[in-house]
Scaffold this motif. Structure first.
Motif, PDB file in Angstrom:
ATOM      1  N   LEU A  18       0.863  -1.192   0.000  1.00  0.00           N
ATOM      2  CA  LEU A  18       0.000   0.000   0.000  1.00  0.00           C
ATOM      3  C   LEU A  18       0.895   1.236   0.000  1.00  0.00           C
ATOM      4  CD1 LEU A  18      -2.674  -1.088   2.615  1.00  0.00           C
ATOM      5  CD2 LEU A  18      -2.959  -0.904   0.145  1.00  0.00           C
ATOM      6  N   GLU A  75      -6.385   6.378  -6.551  1.00  0.00           N
ATOM      7  CA  GLU A  75      -5.205   6.904  -7.266  1.00  0.00           C
ATOM      8  C   GLU A  75      -5.178   6.482  -8.739  1.00  0.00           C
ATOM      9  OE1 GLU A  75      -2.920   8.985  -6.173  1.00  0.00           O
ATOM     10  OE2 GLU A  75      -1.524   8.860  -7.848  1.00  0.00           O
ATOM     11  N   ALA A  76      -5.197   5.171  -8.970  1.00  0.00           N
ATOM     12  CA  ALA A  76      -5.091   4.700 -10.363  1.00  0.00           C
ATOM     13  C   ALA A  76      -6.359   4.979 -11.180  1.00  0.00           C
ATOM     14  CB  ALA A  76      -4.721   3.224 -10.395  1.00  0.00           C
ATOM     15  N   ARG A 109      -8.043  -2.001  -3.774  1.00  0.00           N
ATOM     16  CA  ARG A 109      -7.310  -1.111  -4.676  1.00  0.00           C
ATOM     17  C   ARG A 109      -7.167  -1.732  -6.062  1.00  0.00           C
ATOM     18  NH1 ARG A 109      -1.116   0.445  -3.293  1.00  0.00           N
ATOM     19  NH2 ARG A 109      -0.889  -1.785  -3.676  1.00  0.00           N
ATOM     20  N   ALA A 110      -6.839  -3.022  -6.095  1.00  0.00           N
ATOM     21  CA  ALA A 110      -6.697  -3.696  -7.391  1.00  0.00           C
ATOM     22  C   ALA A 110      -8.048  -3.793  -8.101  1.00  0.00           C
ATOM     23  CB  ALA A 110      -6.092  -5.082  -7.187  1.00  0.00           C
ATOM     24  N   MET A 121      -9.751  -1.007 -10.436  1.00  0.00           N
ATOM     25  CA  MET A 121      -9.417  -0.860 -11.859  1.00  0.00           C
ATOM     26  C   MET A 121     -10.300  -1.751 -12.732  1.00  0.00           C
ATOM     27  SD  MET A 121      -7.091   1.431 -12.169  1.00  0.00           S
ATOM     28  CE  MET A 121      -6.285   1.192 -13.758  1.00  0.00           C
ATOM     29  N   GLN A 172       6.780  -0.680  -3.870  1.00  0.00           N
ATOM     30  CA  GLN A 172       5.965   0.496  -4.163  1.00  0.00           C
ATOM     31  C   GLN A 172       5.861   0.725  -5.668  1.00  0.00           C
ATOM     32  OE1 GLN A 172       4.424   2.885  -1.852  1.00  0.00           O
ATOM     33  NE2 GLN A 172       4.543   0.989  -0.722  1.00  0.00           N
ATOM     34  N   ALA A 199       3.776  -2.146  -7.201  1.00  0.00           N
ATOM     35  CA  ALA A 199       2.338  -1.989  -6.977  1.00  0.00           C
ATOM     36  C   ALA A 199       1.775  -0.924  -7.911  1.00  0.00           C
ATOM     37  CB  ALA A 199       2.076  -1.614  -5.525  1.00  0.00           C
ATOM     38  N   LEU A 210      -0.891  -1.323 -11.260  1.00  0.00           N
ATOM     39  CA  LEU A 210      -2.179  -0.637 -11.391  1.00  0.00           C
ATOM     40  C   LEU A 210      -2.300   0.065 -12.734  1.00  0.00           C
ATOM     41  CD1 LEU A 210      -2.375   0.803  -7.790  1.00  0.00           C
ATOM     42  CD2 LEU A 210      -3.996  -0.798  -8.784  1.00  0.00           C
ATOM     43  N   GLY A 211      -1.308  -0.144 -13.602  1.00  0.00           N
ATOM     44  CA  GLY A 211      -1.371   0.463 -14.926  1.00  0.00           C
ATOM     45  C   GLY A 211      -0.776   1.859 -14.973  1.00  0.00           C
ATOM     46  N   MET A 212      -0.172   2.290 -13.870  1.00  0.00           N
ATOM     47  CA  MET A 212       0.462   3.606 -13.884  1.00  0.00           C
ATOM     48  C   MET A 212       1.819   3.487 -14.588  1.00  0.00           C
ATOM     49  SD  MET A 212      -0.923   4.968 -10.188  1.00  0.00           S
ATOM     50  CE  MET A 212       0.269   6.164  -9.893  1.00  0.00           C
ATOM     51  N   LEU A 256       4.431   8.607 -14.028  1.00  0.00           N
ATOM     52  CA  LEU A 256       3.363   8.803 -13.046  1.00  0.00           C
ATOM     53  C   LEU A 256       3.744   8.160 -11.708  1.00  0.00           C
ATOM     54  CD1 LEU A 256       0.591  10.147 -13.120  1.00  0.00           C
ATOM     55  CD2 LEU A 256      -0.419   7.926 -13.667  1.00  0.00           C
ATOM     56  N   ARG A 300       3.833  10.493  -8.522  1.00  0.00           N
ATOM     57  CA  ARG A 300       2.743  10.362  -7.554  1.00  0.00           C
ATOM     58  C   ARG A 300       3.076   9.456  -6.364  1.00  0.00           C
ATOM     59  NH1 ARG A 300      -1.348  13.590  -7.301  1.00  0.00           N
ATOM     60  NH2 ARG A 300      -2.379  11.880  -6.231  1.00  0.00           N
ATOM     61  N   ILE A 301       3.922   8.458  -6.597  1.00  0.00           N
ATOM     62  CA  ILE A 301       4.153   7.459  -5.553  1.00  0.00           C
ATOM     63  C   ILE A 301       5.550   7.558  -4.944  1.00  0.00           C
ATOM     64  CG2 ILE A 301       4.145   4.969  -5.030  1.00  0.00           C
ATOM     65  CD1 ILE A 301       1.374   6.199  -5.852  1.00  0.00           C
TER      66      ILE A 301
END
Lengths: 262, 222
Positions: free
Chosen positions: A109, A121-122, A170-171, A174, B117, B120, B124-126, B130, B134-135
């Motif tokens: 996380l 976020e995503a 979170r997953a 999407m 990090q 992950a 998420l497709g980032m 990005l 962002r992270i």
């Protein structure tokens, strides 16, 4: 029409896979330096199927899972996700990863974001959803995993089981077609394993296509449509849970399972 | 023994004005340094040939005195037709100097963020950019704040070197009045106290910023 004219090279023919296959893996090989971790894996996963990968640590099962969403580069072989081949191009990778959710052993996380911010976020930055829509979906997902009241908490304040449930939410935000789980309960205290497995079971019942690496054999028995035993980077044996746990055919499968029960 | 601190009061407004310029130089210098440091850090961790430019920059700047750098900028560059004012030279000098140290600070911060990090975020497709923006970077910045504050304090004190390229900052102002009034002890003591005041305020501000940011990431029971 002479079929003999077909070029010999097209041995790899994805059309030979069942039409419904969500994941198709063909001749997958993965080396880390001189070390061959995956040594030729062919597999398909159908839509809505729950596949559990079992095997000793170092057998290559986690690496296999990480290849499926391009976290590892392939040494050889091909992977197709819902009919789209996985390539190294970043635009292709991003496209694939939107559809393949992943849950990690350590949750991963984002500690600087609240629970809600982690989830939206995503969707906001990748799917370009309106913030209010993303929040609504996130709240629904949080209710589903039983953490609606934890929205504004930071991950550092959650228990392991709560953290992993947030990671699952979170997953899911999407709207993936596939969910990959990489030992999702291995980092949890024993009393917290159940709450995560319950969420995963619910997900399976909802028809999600899932590939799960786990040491929780009870979960495999109850939820899996198919169990795959991997050893030394190869599929040794696969079948229904009843088959694999009840009457394993291969010596190595038997040895692995008997070690578990002790 | 021969000193009289009462003469300070007459000149205090001028000293404070000098201190104001000192703060201005330090703030602009560090702001410029953060910008350069960030770019250099990103270049250094990139797996492109551009990283050698960052290596070279850090090696060059860390290996030479700031005073020499200021002289080169202010007195040397005009020979190449590049004429900068004393103020611009000072900000530029303080900026490229602190940037070299901050590059290493930021690089350390970015590399301290666990690989999970990035994984992950990518999952998420980032994209890579990005993910960094962002992270990774927001977390790296938090880790970097103590060292960033340290560099700010160093730059504030280093700005006294700009006195030799004609900047009327705190030290030069003190020097001027010290020689006129024969009050070296009084004026340099006052300058020292004013520097101390400024650095103390900066530390306190950074400390509270750090505390506020850590509130979020603090774990249970802490």
């Amino acid at each position: 029409m002479k079929l003999a004219h077909m070029p010999e090279k097209s041995i790899i023919n994805f059309h030979s896979f069942p039409e419904k296959s969500m994941i198709a893996v063909n001749g997958l090989v993965k080396d880390f330096g001189k070390n061959r971790v995956i040594d030729g894996i062919d597999a398909t996963v159908s839509t809505g199927e729950v596949v559990v990968l079992i095997g000793a640590s170092g057998s290559g099962k986690s690496t296999f899972l990480r290849c499926l969403n391009g976290l590892e580069t392939l040494t050889a072989g091909e992977i197709m996700i819902d009919g789209v081949p996985l390539e190294r191009r970043s635009s292709n990778l991003k496209q694939i990863r939107r559809q393949v959710g992943m849950v990690f052993q350590q949750f991963n996380l984002f500690p600087h974001l609240t629970v809600l911010e982690n989830i939206i976020e995503a969707p906001i930055h990748v799917l370009r959803q309106e913030k209010s829509d993303a929040i609504r979906v996130a709240q629904e997902l949080l209710s589903k995993v039983g953490l609606y009241d934890k929205q504004s908490c930071y991950p550092g304040t959650l228990s392991g089981g709560q953290g992993q449930r947030v990671a699952i939410a979170r997953a899911l935000a999407m709207h993936p077609k596939i969910m990959l789980f990489d030992e999702p309960t291995s980092a949890l205290d024993p009393e917290l394993v159940g709450e995560v497995l319950t969420v995963m079971k619910q997900l399976a019942e909802d028809g999600m296509t899932m590939v799960v690496v786990t040491h929780e054999m009870s979960f495999a028995r109850e939820v899996a449509d198919r169990v795959i035993f991997i050893d030394e980077g190869r599929i040794v044996e696969e079948g229904s849970p009843v088959q694999i746990f009840g009457s394993p055919q291969e010596k190595r499968t038997k040895a692995f399972l008997s070690r578990l029960s002790h | 023994m021969n000193f009289d601190f009462s003469i300070i009061f007459k000149y205090l407004p001028f000293l404070l004005q000098g201190a104001g310029l000192t703060i201005e130089l330090a703030v602009l210098g560090i702001a410029f340094g953060i910008l350069i440091g960030l770019v250099a850090a990103l270049l250094k961790i990139s797996h492109t040939p551009l990283r050698y430019i960052a290596h070279f920059y850090i090696w060059l700047i860390r290996g030479t005195p700031l005073l020499v750098q200021l002289f080169l900028i202010y007195f040397g560059l005009p020979q190449l037709g590049i004429k900068l004012s004393a103020f611009a030279s000072s900000v530029l000098g303080l900026g490229i100097n602190s940037g070299a140290y901050l590059a290493e600070v930021f690089r350390g911060g970015i590399e301290a963020i666990p690989k999970g990090q990035t994984e992950a975020s990518l999952s998420l497709g980032m994209g890579k950019f990005l993910t960094m923006r962002r992270i990774i970077f927001p977390q790296a910045l938090r880790i970097s704040i103590p060292s960033l504050g340290n560099q700010f304090i160093i730059s504030l004190k280093d700005s006294s070197l700009c006195s030799v390229i004609t900047m009327s900052e705190l030290l030069q102002t003190s020097q001027r009045f010290a020689s006129v009034t024969f009050g070296s002890l009084e004026f340099y003591t006052t300058a020292a106290v004013l520097y101390l005041l400024m650095t103390t305020v900066i530390s306190a501000l950074l400390h509270s910023l750090e505390w506020r940011l850590s509130k979020q990431t603090r774990t249970r029971g802490e």
